[in-house]
Design a protein around this motif. Sequence first.
Motif, PDB file in Angstrom:
ATOM      1  N   GLY A 132      37.976  51.933 -78.498  1.00 43.02           N
ATOM      2  CA  GLY A 132      36.932  51.301 -77.711  1.00 43.02           C
ATOM      3  C   GLY A 132      37.455  50.367 -76.639  1.00 43.02           C
ATOM      4  N   ARG A 133      36.531  49.861 -75.831  1.00 44.83           N
ATOM      5  CA  ARG A 133      36.821  48.881 -74.793  1.00 44.83           C
ATOM      6  C   ARG A 133      35.654  47.901 -74.739  1.00 44.83           C
ATOM      7  N   ARG A 134      35.935  46.648 -74.414  1.00 41.29           N
ATOM      8  CA  ARG A 134      34.863  45.663 -74.281  1.00 41.29           C
ATOM      9  C   ARG A 134      35.238  44.663 -73.187  1.00 41.29           C
ATOM     10  N   GLY A 135      34.213  43.926 -72.724  1.00 45.20           N
ATOM     11  CA  GLY A 135      34.443  42.857 -71.759  1.00 45.20           C
ATOM     12  C   GLY A 135      34.643  43.320 -70.335  1.00 45.20           C
ATOM     13  N   LEU A 136      34.148  44.522 -69.988  1.00 45.73           N
ATOM     14  CA  LEU A 136      34.312  45.035 -68.629  1.00 45.73           C
ATOM     15  C   LEU A 136      33.125  44.598 -67.774  1.00 45.73           C
ATOM     16  N   PRO A 137      33.326  43.848 -66.694  1.00 46.39           N
ATOM     17  CA  PRO A 137      32.212  43.391 -65.856  1.00 46.39           C
ATOM     18  C   PRO A 137      31.460  44.573 -65.261  1.00 46.39           C
ATOM     19  N   ARG A 138      30.137  44.527 -65.325  1.00 51.90           N
ATOM     20  CA  ARG A 138      29.324  45.603 -64.777  1.00 51.90           C
ATOM     21  C   ARG A 138      28.271  45.047 -63.829  1.00 51.90           C
ATOM     22  N   PRO A 139      28.080  45.688 -62.675  1.00 49.33           N
ATOM     23  CA  PRO A 139      26.957  45.346 -61.798  1.00 49.33           C
ATOM     24  C   PRO A 139      25.696  46.040 -62.299  1.00 49.33           C
ATOM     25  N   GLY A 140      24.583  45.840 -61.587  1.00 49.58           N
ATOM     26  CA  GLY A 140      23.355  46.553 -61.889  1.00 49.58           C
ATOM     27  C   GLY A 140      22.581  45.975 -63.051  1.00 49.58           C
ATOM     28  N   ASP A 141      21.445  46.621 -63.354  1.00 52.42           N
ATOM     29  CA  ASP A 141      20.616  46.243 -64.496  1.00 52.42           C
ATOM     30  C   ASP A 141      19.874  47.479 -64.980  1.00 52.42           C
ATOM     31  N   ASP A 142      18.852  47.276 -65.795  1.00 53.77           N
ATOM     32  CA  ASP A 142      18.095  48.408 -66.324  1.00 53.77           C
ATOM     33  C   ASP A 142      17.468  49.259 -65.229  1.00 53.77           C
ATOM     34  N   TYR A 143      17.183  48.675 -64.092  1.00 52.36           N
ATOM     35  CA  TYR A 143      16.337  49.324 -63.094  1.00 52.36           C
ATOM     36  C   TYR A 143      17.070  49.718 -61.821  1.00 52.36           C
ATOM     37  N   THR A 144      18.351  49.425 -61.704  1.00 54.47           N
ATOM     38  CA  THR A 144      19.098  49.833 -60.518  1.00 54.47           C
ATOM     39  C   THR A 144      19.501  51.294 -60.652  1.00 54.47           C
TER      40      THR A 144
END
Length: 763
Positions: free
Chosen positions: A665-677
């Motif tokens: 697995g991987r964790r802590g990766l910054p992500r843009p966007g949200d539920d609706y983008t």
Amino acid sequence: MLPGLVQPVEILRDSLGVPHVWAGSLADAVFAQGYLHATDRLWQLEMFRRVAQGRLSELFGEETLDADRFLRALGLARAGRETAVSEGTRALVEAYARGVNAAMAGWRGLLPPEFVLLRAGFETWELEHSLAVEKIMAWDLSQYGVSMSLAGARATAGDEAVLELLPSYPDWGVTILQDGPVARADGGDAGDTAVSGGGGIASGPVAPPDALSPAVSADLIASARMPAAARTALEAASVVRASNSWVVGGSRTSTGMPLVANDMHLGLDHPNIWYLIGLHAPGLDVVGQSLPGAPGVIAGHTAGVAWGFTNAMVDDSDFFIERVDPADSTRYLTPEGSEPFRAREESIRVRGRDEPVRMVVRETRHGPVMTSVDPVPGGELLSFRWGAHDPSTTFDGILAMNLANSAGELIAALALFTSPYQNVVFADTAGDFGYQLAGAVPLRRSGRPPLLPVPGWTGEHDWTGTLPYERNPRLLNPASGFIATANNRQGRDSLSLLISPDRWEDPYRAQRITELIEARSDHDAESMRAIQLDVRSAFIARYRDQAAGAFRRAGLDSLAAALEAWDGRATVESTEATLFHAWAEALGTALRARFYAASGGFGYFPQYMVGRALDAGEAGVDSLAGQAALEAAEASGRPWGQVHLLRISHPFQDVPLIGGLLGFGRRGLPRPGDDYTVDASPFEGNVPLFEVTAGPSQRSVADLADLGRGGGFILPGGQSGRPANRHSWDQLERWQRGELWRLPLDRSEVEARTVARLRLLPG
């Protein structure tokens, strides 16, 4: 030397480990595909099989016993065994199974680490295991979860209150078939984004496939994450939660030829659900995303036609309240009197127990009684009627799609794709493009799908058949020059009510895609990719000013001003995105507590209820919104990428020492966007951690002007399921950056990109 292989097969791998198979026959091509799936994704095959059979506890012990009970009651494996496929397709699925088993027969060294850690082996792969994979695909598209949640909410809050929770598609929402103008999601001038042309859903026969060029080939149709992380294994097999796909016709492209874009959103686990592959044999040239456990390419393109999928949100499942015969508890009531419950005994082996756990599953004429393994408040007896329990011909459809070379041939192939239900956009090298709803839509005696459980003893809601394929929604070469789907409503006429009782996704993604496509008339593969990466949220655009007003009423003028000046893009640098979502989540929590105040303050309360309350200007919402602003203010100044973090999960990720040592697995990766983008990154939680566990499971763009060169594919991980393998994670950074990887069709181009070769010999 591989028994079951007829002619030698050559496999060429590129630098990302993507295999291109060259075989002398269709059977040998899918044999090699089974061999490759087993070689690279053996643990995934094992998990799919155990999910379908409800045999997780043999490996994981007591922790998965409830999941196994549920799976046994649901009956995925039995439904797979009853799947109806043609003799030709059956032979190909059997060839695929032989390929899996050939890989195992020649295995050298240790099995993948999951097997070693659990001291488990791999059993022979059978035809029925592949057929059950289709049922796993169908499960995640069913309306089971929503229906059961609504049933529980009704029992908790009462009939009148639960009516407020029922979904409804907003009047301003864009539809796939573009049947009428739409308003902007943020309430702006409808004229800015109105769509036109293309007509609506046909109420009778639609244009036949041979109206396209070239004509239909007449012989075409003849031919997990585990509960250790508090999720059921079924969710690890999720195929489509939400998705985007669109097609742009030549009138809106720089080359005069269509473009197809697709990104399917689902839980992001390791290994990824998809496996990239190219399959080449006489009559077969196809590249794209395959599903380990099943032969063929699910979504991608051939030399002549490209296609993409989104969940059509067809309501393919109903709950029936069964009334037990008061004179005999072994019987239940029907319109013709009482009938005996059918009963089947299941035996579940549990690691650590000497004796198996036995359970009895009761069934009615509608389906299995699920409340024995998934009870709801109130104690109602609910049986589950599900379209995927019926025999299907989807495997025939997938393999026919892989042989299609025109839009017409693809439409003909989709007639065989009976489940799960998909919005399919497509385009071909003749310039035709369109949309087709694939799947056998259930028909009810009552005329439309019910939103809540209905009486099973009256017969008024019984299923009476399926909608003829010719009446499924279809759109060909609309004057608007494009078609966009994002799990939104198909159309606005009466036929759409047969498809779903307003259970489509909110139209924010579809609206934004429409705006971006209409913004120019010279689209190319690069502009398609840019749309996939767009992070301007139409949900934020609609409610940003109300959020700012709440902060201003709370005396937080500087934060209100920051929101008012914000462009609504949820970039990783944006502090406003953190502020807005902290506010929206706090407001949702407060609204839920108010709704369930008489029954403990907690229960089913979907996110669309926040927007509904803000739109309606409900009494007391301003006060709750102001209090939510005070709570959210604590998150001010924190960039979205600091709190909105991706987790790609694996069952052993959190096991001390082993999880980190082996790189699960991987964790802590910054992500843009949200539920609706458009670049969707749905999350759970609130500050300090909005955890993202779902998103684009793949991205693809096909340029019909130059298939194999324009556009490409990418996965959020890699080809291998072994965590330490160099091809396990080598696509992740490219996926994060929004890059695509070319999968050529031409043999010479594949040769130029080849870094490794494998030759399979018959024996």
